[in-house]
Design a protein around this motif. Structure first.
Motif, short mmCIF file in Angstrom:
data_model
loop_
_atom_site.label_atom_id
_atom_site.label_comp_id
_atom_site.label_asym_id
_atom_site.label_seq_id
_atom_site.Cartn_x
_atom_site.Cartn_y
_atom_site.Cartn_z
N LEU A 195 0.83 -1.19 0.00
CA LEU A 195 0.00 0.00 0.00
C LEU A 195 0.87 1.25 0.00
CD1 LEU A 195 -2.68 -1.11 2.63
CD2 LEU A 195 -2.69 -1.46 0.15
N PRO A 196 0.29 2.42 -0.30
CA PRO A 196 1.07 3.66 -0.23
C PRO A 196 1.75 3.79 1.13
CG PRO A 196 -1.03 4.06 -1.29
CD PRO A 196 -1.09 2.66 -0.78
N ALA A 197 3.03 4.17 1.12
CA ALA A 197 3.81 4.21 2.35
C ALA A 197 3.18 5.11 3.41
CB ALA A 197 5.23 4.67 2.04
N LYS A 198 2.57 6.22 2.98
CA LYS A 198 2.01 7.16 3.95
C LYS A 198 0.77 6.59 4.65
CE LYS A 198 -0.58 9.70 0.39
NZ LYS A 198 -0.68 10.97 -0.35
N ASP A 199 0.13 5.58 4.05
CA ASP A 199 -1.07 4.98 4.65
C ASP A 199 -0.75 3.81 5.57
OD1 ASP A 199 -2.62 6.78 3.23
OD2 ASP A 199 -2.98 5.38 1.57
N GLN A 200 0.44 3.26 5.45
CA GLN A 200 0.76 2.04 6.19
C GLN A 200 0.73 2.20 7.71
OE1 GLN A 200 4.33 0.16 4.64
NE2 GLN A 200 3.71 0.56 2.52
N PRO A 201 1.31 3.26 8.30
CA PRO A 201 1.30 3.35 9.77
C PRO A 201 -0.11 3.41 10.36
CG PRO A 201 2.95 4.82 8.85
CD PRO A 201 2.14 4.32 7.69
N LYS A 202 -0.98 4.21 9.75
CA LYS A 202 -2.34 4.34 10.28
C LYS A 202 -3.09 3.02 10.16
CE LYS A 202 -6.53 7.15 10.03
NZ LYS A 202 -7.19 8.33 9.37
N ALA A 208 -3.82 -3.34 14.54
CA ALA A 208 -3.41 -3.72 15.90
C ALA A 208 -4.55 -3.53 16.88
CB ALA A 208 -2.21 -2.89 16.33
N ALA A 209 -5.29 -2.44 16.73
CA ALA A 209 -6.42 -2.17 17.63
C ALA A 209 -7.50 -3.24 17.45
CB ALA A 209 -7.00 -0.79 17.35
N ARG A 210 -7.72 -3.63 16.21
CA ARG A 210 -8.74 -4.66 15.95
C ARG A 210 -8.29 -6.01 16.51
NH1 ARG A 210 -14.03 -4.89 14.76
NH2 ARG A 210 -13.65 -2.91 13.67
N THR A 211 -7.02 -6.34 16.32
CA THR A 211 -6.50 -7.61 16.84
C THR A 211 -6.53 -7.62 18.37
OG1 THR A 211 -5.05 -7.77 14.92
CG2 THR A 211 -4.54 -9.18 16.80
N GLY A 212 -6.17 -6.50 18.98
CA GLY A 212 -6.21 -6.39 20.43
C GLY A 212 -7.61 -6.54 20.97
N ALA A 213 -8.59 -5.98 20.24
CA ALA A 213 -9.98 -6.07 20.69
C ALA A 213 -10.46 -7.52 20.65
CB ALA A 213 -10.87 -5.20 19.79
N ARG A 214 -9.87 -8.30 19.75
CA ARG A 214 -10.29 -9.71 19.63
C ARG A 214 -9.63 -10.57 20.71
NH1 ARG A 214 -10.00 -11.50 13.30
NH2 ARG A 214 -12.00 -10.66 12.65
N ALA A 215 -8.46 -10.13 21.16
CA ALA A 215 -7.69 -10.98 22.09
C ALA A 215 -8.40 -11.17 23.41
CB ALA A 215 -6.32 -10.37 22.30
#
Length: 215
Positions: A195-202, A208-215
């Motif tokens: 994906l575009p480099a500027k979009d990757q961090p967000k 990560a937030a979605r994975t954490g919510a599932r954990a």
């Protein structure tokens, strides 16, 4: 798969003006061959650099077949450039283009990087109420392209898909994941680097937030 470029469009001057700023969305077809640089087409203007342009959004393509759908939906002509696109294509299924697939067009090698997120500027440009919602529901977003090898493009050039990753995640699926199917965000992990480099961090944070919510 092969298709063709019907028109090459640039905004030599950001002519579409909003109350407090300008926009380069108003693009028009140009004749002849156009030089393609690492960050876009010769003569094109990308005003809002935070949201547009950059290495992963150097060029934007929109399919004539998808424009035809909107013409029927709205009852008006949408000539090349109406979507703010640089390349109006035909015979290329952009919704089902695989993220990371590579196209040879003229002497340029492109890589498909992302979907287009509709914005308020686009809605104002068309003067169509609720266009953002309608565009999102329909899901034919066009495709952003990265320039891997510079060169020139022109109307009539053949679009040849020279390689396609086997992960299978398409532009259309990616768009749905980040808009209406956000529970699927972890599916973007294998393609995040494409994906575009500027979009990757967000996006990484959202995953990560979605994975954490599932954990």
């Amino acid at each position: 798969m092969t298709g063709r470029v019907d028109a090459v469009c640039v905004s030599g001057d950001p002519t579409f003006r909003l109350p407090s700023r300008r926009s380069g969305i108003d693009k028009r077809p140009v004749p002849g061959r156009v030089a393609v640089h690492a960050l876009g087409l010769d003569g094109d203007v990308q005003v809002e650099k935070r949201h547009h342009g950059g290495e992963g959004q150097a060029v934007y393509a929109y399919a004539q077949e998808d424009a035809d759908w909107w013409e029927r939906e709205l009852g008006r002509d949408l000539p090349a450039g109406s979507f703010g696109e640089n390349l109006r294509t035909s015979g290329v299924d952009l919704v089902n283009a695989v993220l990371g697939e590579r196209w040879q067009v003229g002497t340029v090698l492109f890589e498909v990087t992302a979907w287009r997120i509709p914005c308020a500027t686009f809605e104002r440009f068309w003067a169509v109420p609720q266009l953002i919602k309608r565009f999102t529901v329909h899901g034919a977003t066009g495709a952003y392209l990265r320039v891997l090898e510079t060169g020139t493009v022109g109307a009539g050039d053949v679009v040849v898909v020279v390689s396609r990753p086997d992960h299978g995640l398409t532009v259309g699926e990616g768009f749905r994941i980040v808009t209406t199917e956000q529970a699927r965000l972890p599916e973007l992990v294998p393609v995040l680097h494409l994906l575009p480099a500027k979009d990757q961090p967000k996006l990484a944070q959202r995953i990560a937030a979605r994975t954490g919510a599932r954990a």
